[in-house]
Design an enzyme around this catalytic site. Structure first.
Site, PDB file in Angstrom:
ATOM      1  N   GLU A 217      -4.876  -2.839  -7.021  1.00  0.00           N
ATOM      2  CA  GLU A 217      -5.136  -1.860  -5.960  1.00  0.00           C
ATOM      3  C   GLU A 217      -4.691  -2.364  -4.594  1.00  0.00           C
ATOM      4  O   GLU A 217      -4.183  -1.592  -3.765  1.00  0.00           O
ATOM      5  CB  GLU A 217      -6.634  -1.536  -5.925  1.00  0.00           C
ATOM      6  CG  GLU A 217      -7.023  -0.460  -4.930  1.00  0.00           C
ATOM      7  CD  GLU A 217      -6.456   0.901  -5.310  1.00  0.00           C
ATOM      8  OE1 GLU A 217      -5.620   1.420  -4.539  1.00  0.00           O
ATOM      9  OE2 GLU A 217      -6.834   1.432  -6.373  1.00  0.00           O
TER      10      GLU A 217
ATOM     11  N   LYS B 220       6.451  -1.140  -2.238  1.00  0.00           N
ATOM     12  CA  LYS B 220       5.319  -0.245  -2.478  1.00  0.00           C
ATOM     13  C   LYS B 220       5.782   1.086  -3.051  1.00  0.00           C
ATOM     14  O   LYS B 220       5.118   1.674  -3.912  1.00  0.00           O
ATOM     15  CB  LYS B 220       4.546  -0.051  -1.179  1.00  0.00           C
ATOM     16  CG  LYS B 220       3.897  -1.335  -0.669  1.00  0.00           C
ATOM     17  CD  LYS B 220       3.367  -1.196   0.745  1.00  0.00           C
ATOM     18  CE  LYS B 220       2.770  -2.506   1.246  1.00  0.00           C
ATOM     19  NZ  LYS B 220       2.344  -2.439   2.661  1.00  0.00           N
TER      20      LYS B 220
END
Length: 429
Positions: free
Chosen positions: A130, A206
């Site tokens: 996460e 990302k």
């Protein structure tokens, strides 16, 4: 509650790692209650053992990370050292020796996530990450779990706090790029070498992770088109304001209209002030998700820093520890669609192009002809001339990126075009 503690090995004790250790210590009772068993920091691997680390028992410090992850009593390895090696070898070794892994390593996951997933599955362990994207913002788990029954068509977001801080300052104060970068550096938002941030490498990693999860296919860092934001100027912001827009460095992951391919890209773009992402200020992150059934969702919050990132890491630690108590594992890799990643040339969007041209009759007609020859339709044109020079701003209708690139190359060859001052995509309309 069982009494034998679950043991955690921490790889790295910098800004994030030290905060993970602190929270584990100060909130030990709460974590135990939430997990259903005590959780204990069993070892901390560092490069500089002589550095003073307040709140951490010196007996836990080691420079032998490999020996630490090979210990048979370790339940969870938290990797916050970053980079490709030795992180990859340490993570796979941890799996081999019966430990699950929580990582914040976006670069490794973007470059070789498939290897990590395969190793985790082979040894029946969890891989949670996460903290690899958007810091404290709950994003990976909603994409992997909450939206697992939906079809995601687009993910667009601001995933780098440094660049958003710089662009926000340029917009709100009229500062130039270097002035805004200097302020970001002084406040600790930018590294001494800001290349990874301002050239889009951090956001591209990302984007690869987000695209892979959202579209259930493998997307590597090399698949992501990337442009930095160092060429954005005050003039670009002035032009954006005239269009009712601002400028953000965006990570955009899209499913093609026919559903047969995906794209992933990072670049500065103009977005309307009415779009939720336009109001994201300072060093905050936000990700806008468009799903078929759920509709439009936005996730917003601090995207970096020791405490926010440690919060995301410990959320994963709790989830993994619960799984171990239940002798289960969480979601692994989902890449069943095997969709190809299309090149940037296939992306269809609008463009804002600023040209320096000679201020004389016929120039606009020549420019318009070039656009028409390459199949790019013009939406609006704005021209301002002075002393034989003129600025010509063209905003197009939606067109393939390849067509736009061909148009720009042809414009550069016109005698009446002194230079192409700026090219920027227009998103979020």
């Amino acid at each position: 509650m069982r009494t034998r503690p679950l043991k955690v090995a921490l790889l790295g004790c910098g800004v994030v790692g030290s905060e993970v250790a602190r929270i584990m210590t100060t909130h030990a009772d709460d974590l135990a209650a939430r997990i259903g068993a005590p959780v204990e920091l069993a070892g901390v691997a560092v490069r500089r053992p002589d550095k003073v680390r307040g709140g951490i028992d010196p007996a836990l410090i080691t420079t032998d990370a490999t020996a630490l992850v090979k210990r048979g009593d370790i339940d969870v390895v938290v990797e916050v050292i970053g980079g490709i090696e030795p992180a990859r070898a340490l993570i796979t070794t941890a799996f081999e020796h019966g430990a699950s892994v929580v990582s914040a390593n976006k670069a490794l996951l973007a470059q070789d996530g498939a290897t990590l997933y395969a190793a985790a599955e082979r040894h029946g362990q969890d891989l949670y990450y996460e903290a690899a994207v958007a810091g404290a913002i709950p994003l990976i788990r909603p994409l992997r779990e909450s939206l697992a029954g939906d079809k995601i068509n687009r993910v667009m977001g601001i995933v780098n706090g440094t660049t958003n801080f710089i662009l926000d300052k340029m917009d709100s104060t009229g500062a130039g790029y270097q002035e805004a970068l200097d302020e970001a550096t002084a406040l600790g938002y930018a590294e001494a070498d800001p290349t990874a941030d301002v050239e889009g490498f951090d956001a591209a990693a990302k984007a690869a992770i987000l695209a892979g999860i959202a579209f259930h296919t493998r997307v590597r860092l090399d698949d992501v088109y990337r442009e930095g934001m160092t060429e954005v100027t005050a003039a670009d912001f002035a032009s954006a304001r005239q269009m009712g827009c601002t400028i953000k460095l965006l990570a955009i992951c899209e499913r093609a209209a026919d559903g047969e391919s995906v794209t992933a890209r990072v670049h500065p773009a103009m977005i309307p002030l009415s779009h939720p992402l336009a109001s994201v200020r300072e060093a905050y992150n936000a990700v806008f998700v468009e799903a078929e059934a759920a509709g439009q969702l936005m996730f917003y919050g601090p995207g970096a820093g020791g405490s926010p990132t440690a919060s995301a890491v410990l959320g994963d630690v709790v989830a993994v520890c619960r799984n171990r108590l239940n002798e289960a594992t969480g979601p692994g890799e989902s890449a069943y669609t095997q969709l190809p990643v299309s090149p940037m040339g296939d992306v269809v969007t609008r463009y804002h192009i600023s040209l320096d041209v000679a201020d004389k009759p016929g120039v606009l007609a020549q420019v318009a002809t070039v656009f028409a020859e390459h199949g790019v339709s013009i939406d609006t044109v704005r021209q301002q001339g002075k002393d034989g020079e003129a600025s010509l701003v063209v905003v197009t209708h939606r067109a393939p990126d390849a067509a736009l690139s061909g148009t720009v190359e042809a414009l550069r060859k016109l005698d009446t075009v002194r230079g192409v001052a700026s090219i920027m995509r227009v998103e979020g309309e």
